[in-house]
Design a protein around this motif. Sequence first.
Motif, PDB file in Angstrom:
ATOM      1  N   ILE A   1      12.204   2.199   6.088  1.00 20.90           N
ATOM      2  CA  ILE A   1      11.629   1.069   5.632  1.00 20.90           C
ATOM      3  C   ILE A   1      12.729   0.024   5.252  1.00 20.90           C
ATOM      4  N   ASP A   2      14.034   0.477   4.714  1.00 23.99           N
ATOM      5  CA  ASP A   2      14.890  -0.386   4.756  1.00 23.99           C
ATOM      6  C   ASP A   2      15.474  -0.735   6.092  1.00 23.99           C
ATOM      7  N   ASN A   3      15.486  -0.156   7.120  1.00 21.37           N
ATOM      8  CA  ASN A   3      15.856  -0.637   8.451  1.00 21.37           C
ATOM      9  C   ASN A   3      15.054  -1.785   8.966  1.00 21.37           C
ATOM     10  N   ILE A   4      13.747  -1.585   8.756  1.00 20.36           N
ATOM     11  CA  ILE A   4      12.597  -2.535   9.343  1.00 20.36           C
ATOM     12  C   ILE A   4      12.715  -3.809   8.558  1.00 20.36           C
ATOM     13  N   ARG A   5      12.975  -3.621   7.111  1.00 26.51           N
ATOM     14  CA  ARG A   5      13.012  -4.783   6.257  1.00 26.51           C
ATOM     15  C   ARG A   5      14.351  -5.526   6.700  1.00 26.51           C
ATOM     16  N   MET A   6      15.520  -5.112   7.090  1.00 29.79           N
ATOM     17  CA  MET A   6      16.696  -5.664   7.551  1.00 29.79           C
ATOM     18  C   MET A   6      16.541  -6.519   8.791  1.00 29.79           C
ATOM     19  N   VAL A   7      15.507  -6.048   9.701  1.00 21.98           N
ATOM     20  CA  VAL A   7      15.193  -6.851  10.945  1.00 21.98           C
ATOM     21  C   VAL A   7      14.239  -7.940  10.538  1.00 21.98           C
ATOM     22  N   ILE A   8      13.064  -7.637   9.967  1.00 21.82           N
ATOM     23  CA  ILE A   8      12.277  -8.462   9.656  1.00 21.82           C
ATOM     24  C   ILE A   8      11.671  -8.280   8.213  1.00 21.82           C
ATOM     25  N   HIS A   9      11.654  -9.143   7.340  1.00 22.08           N
ATOM     26  CA  HIS A   9      11.424  -9.113   5.694  1.00 22.08           C
ATOM     27  C   HIS A   9       9.917  -9.288   5.898  1.00 22.08           C
ATOM     28  N   CYS A  10       9.330  -7.892   5.423  1.00 19.84           N
ATOM     29  CA  CYS A  10       7.849  -7.936   5.395  1.00 19.84           C
ATOM     30  C   CYS A  10       7.443  -6.856   4.141  1.00 19.84           C
ATOM     31  N   ASP A  11       6.318  -7.312   3.736  1.00 19.13           N
ATOM     32  CA  ASP A  11       5.691  -6.163   3.094  1.00 19.13           C
ATOM     33  C   ASP A  11       5.517  -4.934   3.754  1.00 19.13           C
ATOM     34  N   VAL A  12       5.248  -3.694   3.208  1.00 17.06           N
ATOM     35  CA  VAL A  12       4.931  -2.362   3.859  1.00 17.06           C
ATOM     36  C   VAL A  12       3.613  -1.952   3.431  1.00 17.06           C
ATOM     37  N   ILE A  13       2.988  -1.549   4.340  1.00 18.86           N
ATOM     38  CA  ILE A  13       1.585  -0.709   4.024  1.00 18.86           C
ATOM     39  C   ILE A  13       1.627   0.636   4.426  1.00 18.86           C
ATOM     40  N   ILE A  14       1.458   1.599   3.287  1.00 17.38           N
ATOM     41  CA  ILE A  14       1.358   2.961   3.601  1.00 17.38           C
ATOM     42  C   ILE A  14      -0.097   3.290   3.611  1.00 17.38           C
ATOM     43  N   GLY A  15      -0.175   3.672   4.912  1.00 13.31           N
ATOM     44  CA  GLY A  15      -1.778   3.904   5.363  1.00 13.31           C
ATOM     45  C   GLY A  15      -1.693   5.329   6.248  1.00 13.31           C
ATOM     46  N   GLY A  16      -2.749   5.377   6.975  1.00  4.33           N
ATOM     47  CA  GLY A  16      -3.171   6.496   7.454  1.00  4.33           C
ATOM     48  C   GLY A  16      -3.387   7.894   6.876  1.00  4.33           C
ATOM     49  N   LEU A  17      -2.796   9.078   7.289  1.00  7.17           N
ATOM     50  CA  LEU A  17      -3.228  10.203   6.739  1.00  7.17           C
ATOM     51  C   LEU A  17      -2.491  10.075   5.191  1.00  7.17           C
TER      52      LEU A  17
ATOM     53  N   VAL B   1       8.006  -4.579  -1.309  1.00  9.82           N
ATOM     54  CA  VAL B   1       6.748  -4.632  -1.471  1.00  9.82           C
ATOM     55  C   VAL B   1       5.959  -3.450  -0.995  1.00  9.82           C
ATOM     56  N   ILE B   2       5.632  -2.550  -1.537  1.00 10.78           N
ATOM     57  CA  ILE B   2       4.729  -1.448  -0.781  1.00 10.78           C
ATOM     58  C   ILE B   2       3.434  -1.310  -1.350  1.00 10.78           C
ATOM     59  N   ILE B   3       2.661  -1.484  -0.457  1.00 14.81           N
ATOM     60  CA  ILE B   3       0.855  -1.539  -0.734  1.00 14.81           C
ATOM     61  C   ILE B   3       0.353  -0.165   0.004  1.00 14.81           C
ATOM     62  N   ARG B   4      -0.673   0.282  -0.794  1.00 17.71           N
ATOM     63  CA  ARG B   4      -1.487   1.322  -0.275  1.00 17.71           C
ATOM     64  C   ARG B   4      -2.504   0.750   0.741  1.00 17.71           C
ATOM     65  N   GLY B   5      -2.632   1.106   1.720  1.00 17.39           N
ATOM     66  CA  GLY B   5      -3.733   0.886   2.579  1.00 17.39           C
ATOM     67  C   GLY B   5      -4.963   1.415   2.250  1.00 17.39           C
ATOM     68  N   HIS B   6      -6.093   0.849   2.969  1.00 21.44           N
ATOM     69  CA  HIS B   6      -7.509   1.022   2.282  1.00 21.44           C
ATOM     70  C   HIS B   6      -8.245   1.948   3.418  1.00 21.44           C
ATOM     71  N   TYR B   7      -8.004   2.208   4.460  1.00 22.31           N
ATOM     72  CA  TYR B   7      -8.502   2.754   5.887  1.00 22.31           C
ATOM     73  C   TYR B   7      -8.384   4.167   5.965  1.00 22.31           C
ATOM     74  N   GLY B   8      -7.399   4.744   5.503  1.00 21.61           N
ATOM     75  CA  GLY B   8      -7.074   6.058   5.502  1.00 21.61           C
ATOM     76  C   GLY B   8      -6.868   6.588   7.068  1.00 21.61           C
ATOM     77  N   ASN B   9      -7.174   7.747   7.464  1.00 15.54           N
ATOM     78  CA  ASN B   9      -7.060   8.093   8.967  1.00 15.54           C
ATOM     79  C   ASN B   9      -7.832   7.110   9.921  1.00 15.54           C
ATOM     80  N   LYS B  10      -8.700   6.164   9.441  1.00 15.06           N
ATOM     81  CA  LYS B  10      -9.045   5.457  10.700  1.00 15.06           C
ATOM     82  C   LYS B  10      -8.510   4.063  10.662  1.00 15.06           C
ATOM     83  N   ALA B  11      -7.398   3.996  10.049  1.00 12.56           N
ATOM     84  CA  ALA B  11      -6.532   2.574   9.919  1.00 12.56           C
ATOM     85  C   ALA B  11      -6.287   2.337  11.436  1.00 12.56           C
ATOM     86  N   THR B  12      -5.773   3.080  12.341  1.00 12.53           N
ATOM     87  CA  THR B  12      -5.427   2.867  13.801  1.00 12.53           C
ATOM     88  C   THR B  12      -6.512   2.167  14.472  1.00 12.53           C
TER      89      THR B  12
END
Length: 107
Positions: free
Chosen positions: A30-46, A75-86
């Motif tokens: 996440i830190d590496n991604i934020r170094m390239v593009i400053h963005c919020d992170v969504i923890i989703g999926g399984l 900024v870390i946000i919990r997703g809402h779609y679970g294993n159906k996110a993809t």
Amino acid sequence: LSSFFVHLKNGNTTSQKIWEQYLKNLALLIDNIRMVIHCDVIIGGLLEKYISDDSLQDLSEMITSISTFGSVAPVIIRGHYGNKATMTGSALTAIKNYLSSEKLTKS
């Protein structure tokens, strides 16, 4: 996956070590991604249904501790779609493309 989190919740030391290493690796990613593009992170999926608020807080603190720009809290946000996110994301993209091709929405 569910049995791993049962072991983790019950204090299994092997599961705790695996989880701690997972969170460290995730924090680095996440830190590496934020170094390239400053963005919020969504923890989703399984992972979404298993990760606790305490683990999200730990993850946030790990990111801040390794970040060059530690003053900018992640900024870390919990997703809402679970294993159906993809599937949901793919479907929304297909729907948007269709509506755009029919001139029903802006591109």
